[in-house]
Design a protein around this motif. Sequence first.
Motif: not given
Length: 262
Positions: A142-152, A207-212, A214-219
Amino acid sequence: MRADDSVLSPANAISRYFFRLGPLGLSKHAQLRESIIQAVNDGQLRYQDKLPPEKALGDLLSISLGTTQKALGTLAAEGYLVRKHGIGTFIGQPRRAIQKSWHYRFTDPATGEHLPVFAHLIGRTVVGDGPWTKTLGPDAQGYIRIDRRISIDERFACVSELYLPKSLFEGMLDIPAARLEDVNLKEILEMEFGYPTVEAKGGARLVRLEPRIATLMDLAPGSWALKINIHGKTRGQQPISYQKMFVPPSDCELDMDFTGAS
């Protein structure tokens, strides 16, 4: 009691910075968020200082409870605050911008300089086949997926989903979460596993953002954003990473030369 009498109480420090920022015309959410960041940077708020309760803080600043909760929630997601259920909200460890960022080199239109980048780990999981399979090749583990929120520079947030072949990088699941904060993951792939990223290429589309996401991006869900797919290779043209990068609209230009550090 604080040993240094020159340092204000958390409530007084936040209040002082908050009202100083009033003339700048920021939203109340941004004003509170920035006041805490500035107080931390100036040493008026210190690691493990306890903040006033949310309602008390909102009353002190004459802002709504919802606005207070939104600002503190954003700061907690970014690592500035630590929330302990039933105990309170505390100042977290000082943060350090990512060094040698590849894919998040945004230019400040006022200064022409690259903005500081901070990364917060959302989660790690093992997934099966998907669009990444074509890039990385089949992997029985399988594959490892790493999710991160990147603040600029605390101005806006991007989201990263990084996919790695589990057969090569299973150890990524055991690395302490704190080591995946505010770091270029490509350095870990090279230093810990011996796989330097020597080439990265990508394609992009709106693309149009899915809810998950969008929430992480404050949109708002369904907001438009730029989605960039980035394929990383190591020596001998061996593919080692597949990354989805979501970027919101902003007035900052993104440096698209994915060849290394700035």
